[in-house]
Motif scaffolding. Structure first.
Motif, short mmCIF file in Angstrom:
data_model
loop_
_atom_site.label_atom_id
_atom_site.label_comp_id
_atom_site.label_asym_id
_atom_site.label_seq_id
_atom_site.Cartn_x
_atom_site.Cartn_y
_atom_site.Cartn_z
N VAL A 97 0.88 -1.17 0.00
CA VAL A 97 0.00 0.00 0.00
C VAL A 97 0.91 1.22 0.00
O VAL A 97 1.71 1.40 0.91
N GLN A 98 0.78 2.04 -1.03
CA GLN A 98 1.65 3.20 -1.23
C GLN A 98 0.82 4.45 -1.01
O GLN A 98 -0.19 4.65 -1.68
N LEU A 99 1.24 5.29 -0.07
CA LEU A 99 0.45 6.45 0.34
C LEU A 99 1.05 7.75 -0.19
O LEU A 99 2.22 8.06 0.04
N ALA A 100 0.24 8.52 -0.93
CA ALA A 100 0.56 9.89 -1.35
C ALA A 100 1.69 9.97 -2.36
O ALA A 100 2.21 11.06 -2.59
N VAL A 101 2.08 8.86 -2.96
CA VAL A 101 3.14 8.84 -3.97
C VAL A 101 2.66 7.98 -5.13
O VAL A 101 2.16 6.87 -4.92
N PRO A 102 2.80 8.46 -6.37
CA PRO A 102 2.31 7.69 -7.52
C PRO A 102 3.16 6.45 -7.77
O PRO A 102 4.31 6.36 -7.30
N PRO A 103 2.65 5.51 -8.53
CA PRO A 103 3.42 4.30 -8.83
C PRO A 103 4.57 4.59 -9.78
O PRO A 103 4.59 5.63 -10.47
N GLY A 104 5.52 3.67 -9.85
CA GLY A 104 6.68 3.87 -10.70
C GLY A 104 6.36 4.01 -12.16
O GLY A 104 7.12 4.63 -12.92
N PHE A 105 5.23 3.45 -12.61
CA PHE A 105 4.88 3.51 -14.03
C PHE A 105 4.09 4.76 -14.39
O PHE A 105 3.56 4.87 -15.50
N MET A 106 3.98 5.71 -13.47
CA MET A 106 3.21 6.93 -13.73
C MET A 106 3.61 7.56 -15.06
O MET A 106 4.77 7.51 -15.48
N GLU A 107 2.65 8.16 -15.73
CA GLU A 107 2.92 8.95 -16.91
C GLU A 107 3.13 10.39 -16.49
O GLU A 107 2.28 10.98 -15.83
N PHE A 108 4.27 10.93 -16.83
CA PHE A 108 4.60 12.28 -16.37
C PHE A 108 3.72 13.33 -17.03
O PHE A 108 3.43 13.28 -18.22
N THR A 109 3.28 14.31 -16.23
CA THR A 109 2.54 15.47 -16.71
C THR A 109 2.98 16.68 -15.90
O THR A 109 3.28 16.55 -14.70
N PRO A 110 3.04 17.86 -16.50
CA PRO A 110 3.42 19.05 -15.74
C PRO A 110 2.52 19.32 -14.54
O PRO A 110 2.93 20.03 -13.62
N LYS A 111 1.32 18.76 -14.52
CA LYS A 111 0.41 18.99 -13.40
C LYS A 111 0.96 18.47 -12.07
O LYS A 111 0.52 18.90 -11.01
N VAL A 112 1.90 17.51 -12.12
CA VAL A 112 2.44 16.96 -10.87
C VAL A 112 3.68 17.72 -10.40
O VAL A 112 4.20 17.43 -9.32
N MET A 113 4.15 18.70 -11.17
CA MET A 113 5.37 19.41 -10.80
C MET A 113 5.31 20.07 -9.42
O MET A 113 6.32 20.12 -8.72
N PRO A 114 4.16 20.59 -8.96
CA PRO A 114 4.14 21.18 -7.61
C PRO A 114 4.53 20.20 -6.52
O PRO A 114 4.95 20.63 -5.43
N ALA A 115 4.42 18.90 -6.79
CA ALA A 115 4.81 17.91 -5.78
C ALA A 115 6.31 17.92 -5.53
O ALA A 115 6.78 17.37 -4.53
N PHE A 116 7.07 18.54 -6.43
CA PHE A 116 8.53 18.55 -6.31
C PHE A 116 9.07 19.92 -5.89
O PHE A 116 10.29 20.10 -5.80
N GLU A 117 8.20 20.88 -5.59
CA GLU A 117 8.65 22.25 -5.33
C GLU A 117 9.47 22.39 -4.07
O GLU A 117 10.25 23.34 -3.93
#
Length: 303
Positions: free
Chosen positions: A141-161
């Protein structure tokens, strides 16, 4: 058959440093080459490994682990390298450092296979083990982090700020900004924030922040963006859980980046929790407990 602890490492039951309060846990130090890992454990039964966030340690699971243990599980909560009360002979980090540490601890404890529950930084190691040593993972069970096969999109960039600031972290600089309302729906009390940050009074933990992000978190993030894990098959049954208030991973975005999961994973589901953001274990511990136990029951199979 379980591996005897003496074959891979040793376990010391003596413990003296002051810890945040949590009833029912046993505290041990697991000795493996170059590392003394502090492990908090509770319960008896099938093993469950809980891997904490950054900045955090075993105490993150103070409400969740006892509830899981009460259902017949042995819950094992190690402090990862660079966190909590774990002691490392070598302060350097590589992309696989914590994954290798977790496997070494499991070998020392004689645990060939376990359920995993992982949040934030801990999900990096859980994910790596799932891809590279799937025989060790019964479910995850993985909490608050997408799976390794995620497809990258600029919408997730705030998660790395938050990462640039951590890459430049200076010992003694407060990390309280990581517990801001941006990352949670229910403000943490001063006592909870203090308990989470208490290990940063130790110079070894403070000095590890930059090394952790430069040596492990950033390289693994680049692997994700480069699609390294999309070229691998995810074998263990995997549940990824997000809080509905977790901006970068709001439900439409999370479903979009995971939409082709059948091409990458044997068994995968998404779940969403109302009234929770990134710190989902504090925002909604009862929902996490419910989802974890349900996933174990549905996907755990035979030991």
């Amino acid at each position: 058959m379980d591996t005897p602890a003496s074959a891979k490492g040793s376990v010391t039951h003596e413990w003296s440093p002051p810890l945040p309060e949590a009833d029912g846990f046993e505290h041990t130090m697991v000795e493996t080459p170059g590392l003394r890992t502090h492990v908090a454990s509770i319960g008896e039964g099938d093993p469950v490994v809980m891997l904490h966030c950054f900045p955090g340690h075993w105490w993150q699971w103070r409400d969740i682990a006892p509830a899981i243990a009460a259902q017949g599980f042995r819950v094992i909560c190690p402090d990862l390298r660079g966190s909590g009360w774990t002691e490392a002979a070598d302060p350097r980090f590589g992309p696989d450092s914590q994954r290798d540490d977790v496997i070494a601890v499991l070998d020392a404890l004689g645990i060939p296979r376990a359920h995993f529950v992982c949040h934030d930084m801990g999900a990096i190691s859980g994910m790596q083990i799932s891809y590279l040593q799937p025989e060790r993972v019964r479910t995850i069970v993985q909490l608050a982090v997408p799976p390794g096969f995620m497809e990258f999109t600029p919408k997730v960039m705030p998660a790395f700020e938050h990462m640039p600031k951590l890459l430049m972290h200076r010992p003694g600089t407060s990390l309280r900004y990581l517990f801001s309302p941006r990352y949670m729906t229910h403000p943490m009390s001063e006592q909870v924030i203090e308990a989470n940050l208490r290990p940063h009074q130790r110079p070894e933990v403070e000095q590890a922040v930059r090394a952790l992000y430069r040596g492990l978190v950033i390289p693994v993030s680049f692997r994700l963006m480069a699609g390294v894990y999309r070229r691998m098959r995810l074998r263990p049954p995997t549940l990824v859980v997000f809080g509905r208030e977790d901006g970068p991973f709001a439900e439409p975005t999370a479903r979009h980046i995971c939409r082709n999961h059948a091409a990458h994973a044997d068994r995968f589901e998404l779940a969403f929790v109302d009234g929770a953001a990134h710190f989902i274990t504090d925002d909604a511990p009862e929902d996490v407990i419910r989802l974890v136990l349900d996933w174990f029951a549905r996907e755990g199979g035979a030991t």
